[in-house]
Motif scaffolding. Structure first.
Motif, short mmCIF file in Angstrom:
data_model
loop_
_atom_site.label_atom_id
_atom_site.label_comp_id
_atom_site.label_asym_id
_atom_site.label_seq_id
_atom_site.Cartn_x
_atom_site.Cartn_y
_atom_site.Cartn_z
N UNK A 34 0.83 -1.21 0.00
CA UNK A 34 0.00 0.00 0.00
C UNK A 34 0.86 1.26 0.00
N UNK A 35 1.96 1.23 0.75
CA UNK A 35 2.87 2.38 0.78
C UNK A 35 3.46 2.64 -0.60
N UNK A 36 3.91 1.58 -1.27
CA UNK A 36 4.46 1.74 -2.62
C UNK A 36 3.40 2.24 -3.59
N UNK A 37 2.18 1.71 -3.46
CA UNK A 37 1.11 2.09 -4.37
C UNK A 37 0.75 3.56 -4.21
N UNK A 38 0.62 4.02 -2.96
CA UNK A 38 0.28 5.42 -2.73
C UNK A 38 1.42 6.36 -3.13
N UNK A 39 2.67 5.92 -3.03
CA UNK A 39 3.77 6.73 -3.54
C UNK A 39 3.68 6.87 -5.06
N UNK A 40 3.30 5.80 -5.72
CA UNK A 40 3.11 5.86 -7.17
C UNK A 40 1.95 6.79 -7.53
N UNK A 41 0.88 6.73 -6.75
CA UNK A 41 -0.27 7.61 -7.00
C UNK A 41 0.09 9.06 -6.73
N UNK A 42 0.94 9.33 -5.74
CA UNK A 42 1.45 10.68 -5.50
C UNK A 42 2.16 11.19 -6.76
N UNK A 43 3.01 10.35 -7.34
CA UNK A 43 3.71 10.74 -8.56
C UNK A 43 2.76 10.98 -9.72
N UNK A 44 1.74 10.14 -9.85
CA UNK A 44 0.73 10.33 -10.90
C UNK A 44 -0.01 11.65 -10.71
N UNK A 45 -0.36 11.96 -9.47
CA UNK A 45 -1.08 13.20 -9.18
C UNK A 45 -0.21 14.43 -9.50
N UNK A 46 1.06 14.37 -9.15
CA UNK A 46 1.97 15.48 -9.49
C UNK A 46 2.12 15.62 -11.00
N UNK A 47 2.11 14.50 -11.71
CA UNK A 47 2.19 14.54 -13.16
C UNK A 47 1.00 15.30 -13.74
N UNK A 48 -0.19 15.01 -13.21
CA UNK A 48 -1.38 15.71 -13.69
C UNK A 48 -1.31 17.21 -13.40
N UNK A 49 -0.81 17.56 -12.21
CA UNK A 49 -0.77 18.97 -11.81
C UNK A 49 0.30 19.77 -12.55
N UNK A 50 1.45 19.18 -12.77
CA UNK A 50 2.59 19.93 -13.29
C UNK A 50 2.83 19.74 -14.79
N UNK A 51 2.36 18.64 -15.36
CA UNK A 51 2.60 18.37 -16.78
C UNK A 51 1.34 18.57 -17.60
N UNK A 52 0.27 17.90 -17.20
CA UNK A 52 -0.97 18.03 -17.96
C UNK A 52 -1.61 19.40 -17.76
N UNK A 53 -1.71 19.84 -16.50
CA UNK A 53 -2.20 21.16 -16.07
C UNK A 53 -3.66 21.38 -16.46
#
Length: 307
Positions: A238-257
């Motif tokens: 679960x810790x690894x999965x939520x770290x991956x989801x954190x990265x996905x969320x940052x991708x949406x905020x900073x790259x996709x915008x």
């Protein structure tokens, strides 16, 4: 280097080797010294074969990178096979790597059939900073592995205290962060903060189940050990999965915008973050329940993943 020795009146023999020569008897500053017992009962028709060789780097054997000086010592008697000797074969081997607090020598033989090193029938006897004596009950190819040294009881106790203190501080800080999130309405309205808290909760679960794991392993309860092992696996995933989801969320905020609206975004993330680890653990339990619980480990190979 090799030596072929035909005894006439065999009562045991000592063979020594330097970097340049091999002979019977004692040799000063020898790299390898071997004492063969009288039990071999070799006669004039039996040739004792002694050899010292360097294992080529292109030969890939399990744990060959741990072999001291990549040196292999071969011993055999033509026309005879020996195993389970009452009088052991003693080999004193010079180790240039040097014994220290991190590495310690381990006497082994090369299992030709399985292409791996084994300690069966060999014991590591006297040790010094530069030499080790191996005692074996058979003839074959021998060597010395430089393996990780066992921790002393005092070092284990100190490391346990460091682990408990570090995990305790981490657990306290994580609980404080979750309580702060619960009590602050502004924080609860931010999706990013909710993802942070989900990651924090997964870390809390990991710490809660990791801290008592050593004590649980020492108990006789198999069910409790199974429960802790299963929850440890789930919390770590679960810790690894939520770290991956954190990265996905940052991708949406900073790259996709732009145009990043996802319907029921947090619900979908939660299903992945908490559900995917549960699916993996469930599959493991269904396929082989014995994967969790107590498992014997090879203390001479603490860095190995094999159980």
């Amino acid at each position: 280097m090799a030596l072929l020795y035909k005894p006439t009146d065999y009562k045991g023999v000592k063979i020594s080797a330097t970097d340049n020569e091999v002979m019977t008897g004692n040799v000063p500053n020898s790299a390898v010294s071997v004492h063969l017992p009288s039990e071999l009962d070799a006669g004039p028709t039996n040739t004792i074969v002694f050899s010292v060789m360097q294992l080529p780097k292109k030969i890939a054997l399990e744990r060959s990178d741990e072999l001291s000086d990549r040196r292999i010592i071969g011993l055999s008697v033509r026309g005879k096979r020996f195993s389970g000797l009452q009088e052991p074969v003693n080999l004193t081997i010079n180790i240039t790597t040097g014994r220290n607090e991190v590495l310690t020598p381990l006497c082994v033989f090369l299992n030709i059939t399985e292409k791996r090193f084994s300690t069966d029938g060999c014991e590591t006897q006297r040790q010094s900073q530069s030499h080790v004596t191996c005692s074996c009950n058979h003839l074959t190819y021998f060597g010395v592995l430089m393996v990780s040294a066992d921790l002393s009881a005092k070092d284990q106790e100190v490391l346990s205290y460091i682990t408990y203190i570090g995990c305790g501080i981490s657990l306290t800080a994580l609980i404080f962060a979750v309580l702060l999130f619960i009590t602050d309405r502004k924080l609860r309205g931010d999706d990013s903060k909710k993802i942070h808290i989900s990651l924090a909760v997964s870390f809390i679960l990991l710490n809660i189940h990791f801290l008592p794991s050593q004590a649980v392993a020492a108990m006789s309860s198999t069910e409790l050990c199974l429960y802790v092992a299963l929850l440890l696996h789930y919390s770590l995933l679960a810790s690894f999965t939520w770290m991956a989801l954190e990265g996905f969320h940052l991708y949406l905020l900073l790259v996709k915008v732009f145009n990043i609206y996802v319907r029921r975004y947090l619900l979908k993330l939660s299903v992945v973050g908490w559900g995917l680890p549960a699916v993996i653990v469930s599959v493991v339990v269904i396929s082989n329940k014995n994967m969790y619980g107590r498992t014997p480990l090879d203390s001479s190979r603490p860095d190995s993943t094999a159980v």
